[in-house]
Design an enzyme around this catalytic site. Structure first.
Site, PDB file in Angstrom:
ATOM      1  N   ASP A 195       2.873  83.552  22.656  1.00  0.00           N
ATOM      2  CA  ASP A 195       3.517  83.158  23.828  1.00  0.00           C
ATOM      3  C   ASP A 195       3.889  84.266  24.409  1.00  0.00           C
ATOM      4  O   ASP A 195       3.671  85.859  23.463  1.00  0.00           O
ATOM      5  CB  ASP A 195       5.719  83.427  23.209  1.00  0.00           C
ATOM      6  N   HIS A 368      12.089  86.061  24.462  1.00  0.00           N
ATOM      7  CA  HIS A 368      10.794  86.271  24.136  1.00  0.00           C
ATOM      8  C   HIS A 368      10.357  88.088  23.879  1.00  0.00           C
ATOM      9  O   HIS A 368      10.949  88.644  23.893  1.00  0.00           O
ATOM     10  CB  HIS A 368       9.756  86.079  25.592  1.00  0.00           C
TER      11      HIS A 368
END
Length: 552
Positions: A195, A368
């Site tokens: 990610d 994130h």
């Protein structure tokens, strides 16, 4: 291909935030990893959602072994309702909460019976052809998200999923790097896909404990109602609000269809626990003093039909923003929504509310990982080859540079783009011929019938407007029996520019006289060209001109 191989084809998620979808192919078959959508930006006029181009899926659907979902956010599961009618009988694998969200979507479309939903957990070992999937729980902004550890014919592959590293998570579900490290083994993994969303943010992401501490201070000092807006899938944050409401003796009122659905699913699965006093505004709002209420509503991104927008603009039947409210916008502002959110905030201040948002107060933590957390993932997995995923191109570039800092050889950092297959073999890798991945636009019930040519026409109509010319002519003599009528739509105010439209009528009559009877197409083209030249010269505008000529 005689040698063992793994080919990964990204259909979305590389070069944009959203559309996450990949095909993993070996000699034993094909597995799809995630199937997400993207919400339209300002260029997608009138479009509801954007989904991946599924041509590459159609080409391998006879070899498709299943769909593996990392978690339940829309950018990872949202495109399933448009894909599954082509893939009846497909098995979909994901966590309980992820599949509950999928089930709700498919039930609404009446296609739930077409697929088989197969729940997995951290103990599941899932063989699909010659790929074996293991599911590693990760900390993210939605319950029961997974990273993937996959045994493949060319070695071990790790897909981080969407993750952050929270050392002391509130709900006990953290990202256990030891599990990733053990799977990668002493030599490290052959490939890591990770990610990239927050790679440009230094340090570490805020923890949920810090967010809850900030929310607790707001609850302690708020004298009126507390209005909290957040993403409806952020069950952990919602639970924090519920717990604080119980602690401070406030009644919770929720508003928003997606919020109500997600809370109900989380409660049924034992993921969420409702406070003692809980109401859905759809069924009525209790008559209580303001200092005993907390409202949890949708609309963190300024969506026009969300509960918060309707509360501000007067379209909500049960609720409205009023003087003395403390409004907490507990979410990250998605790029492209800044103008709508700013307008909403200004209106709430006009109404006497106090508005708290992420850039000023610690009331939101991203799901994130930031740079230091991404660095820890590299240290745990120690990949030979690295492919950054889930991000705009600038994010992929910066993540690739971080990989080199963490010991990955520069030649082994591969910046893929959508539609660019990567094939790995035992001791080599190569890029294959690209596959079509132009996004499919969904507008109402139309799927793919709005393309970029239609968007260009919509943009012209929005910028310049339209002029419609209507007249009836004699098919034998060519004489005008009725008209011409000049109708302006988004071009000029007809009463103010009546003299201009009268001059345009004269040009239309000139074109009719110049054409022979029966030459309808020539008349229409002549009128269109003549009027466009006229409007460009007089007004420096170039509207769409449509000539409707009837012959009798």
């Amino acid at each position: 291909m005689k040698e063992p191989y793994l080919t990964i084809t990204p259909l979305g998620g590389l070069g944009e935030i959203g559309l996450n979808c990949q095909l993993w192919e070996t000699a034993g078959g094909v597995v799809m990893v995630d199937c997400g959508l993207m919400f339209p930006d300002d260029a997608h006029l009138g479009v509801d959602v954007v989904i991946p181009h599924f041509g590459a899926v159609s080409a391998v659907k006879d070899k498709l072994l299943g769909i593996v979902l990392t978690h339940g956010h829309e950018d990872h599961i949202g495109a399933l309702p448009w894909l599954l009618p082509e893939l009846k009988g497909t098995r979909i694998y994901g966590s309980r909460f992820t599949l509950a969200l999928v089930e709700h979507k498919l039930r609404e479309r009446e296609i739930l019976d077409w697929v088989e939903l197969c729940p997995v957990d951290a103990q599941t070992v899932l063989p699909l052809g010659d790929l074996t999937f293991r599911f590693f729980p990760v900390c993210h902004s939605i319950p029961e998200g997974f990273g993937l550890g996959v045994d493949t014919p060319i070695g071990r592959v790790v897909h981080s999923g969407d993750f952050k590293i929270d050392p002391h998570p509130l709900d006990g579900t953290g990202t256990d790097l030891e599990v990733f490290r053990d799977f990668a083994g002493p030599q490290g993994a052959r490939l890591l896909l990770s990610d990239s969303t927050n790679v440009m943010r230094e340090g570490r992401s805020l923890t949920e404990r810090e967010v809850k501490d900030s929310l607790e201070k707001i609850f302690a000092r708020a004298e009126g109602r507390i209005v909290i807006t957040l993403f409806s899938s952020h069950i952990q944050r919602i639970q924090e609000v519920f717990d604080l409401a119980r602690e401070f003796g406030r009644t919770v009122v929720i508003s928003g269809k997606s919020l109500a659905n997600n809370i109900e699913m989380a409660r049924d699965l034992g993921i969420a626990k409702l406070p003692p006093s809980f109401f859905n505004a759809h069924n009525g709002v209790p008559d209580l003093p303001d200092n005993e209420l907390v409202l949890v509503v949708t609309g963190a991104q300024g969506e026009p039909m969300s509960a918060l927008s309707r509360m501000v603009l007067g379209g909500h039947r049960q609720l409205e923003i009023r003087k003395g409210d403390t409004v907490v916008m507990s979410s990250r502002m998605i790029p492209g929504n800044a103008k709508a959110v700013s307008k909403l905030i200004n209106e709430m201040y006009r109404m006497g509310a106090e508005v708290l948002y992420e850039s000023v107060h610690a009331i939101h933590a991203s799901g994130h990982a930031q740079r230091e957390e991404l660095r820890e993932m590299f240290e745990a997995v120690r990949p030979e080859i690295f492919v950054p995923v889930h991000g705009e191109y600038q994010h992929l570039v910066k993540h690739g540079r971080l990989a080199i800092e963490c010991g990955v050889k520069e030649e082994n950092v591969i910046l893929l783009e959508d539609g660019q297959p990567l094939t790995l073999q035992d001791d080599s890798f190569r890029l294959e011929q690209r596959v079509p991945v132009e996004c499919t636009l969904v507008d109402g019930k139309g799927v793919g019938d709005v393309g970029y040519a239609v968007l260009r026409e919509r943009r012209i109509l929005g910028d310049e407007g339209m002029v419609i010319v209507v007249l009836v002519v004699d098919s034998e003599t060519g004489s005008v029996l009725h008209g011409p009528e000049m109708i302006s739509k988004g071009f000029v105010f007809e009463q103010h520019y009546s003299h201009l439209l009268e001059d345009a009528k004269c040009l239309v009559l000139d074109e009719i006289e110049a054409a022979r009877p029966g030459q309808l197409n020539r008349m229409q083209e002549g009128i269109r060209s003549s009027l466009r030249r006229f409007f460009r010269r007089v007004l420096e505008r170039d509207p769409v001109v449509v000539a409707i000529i009837s012959e009798v």
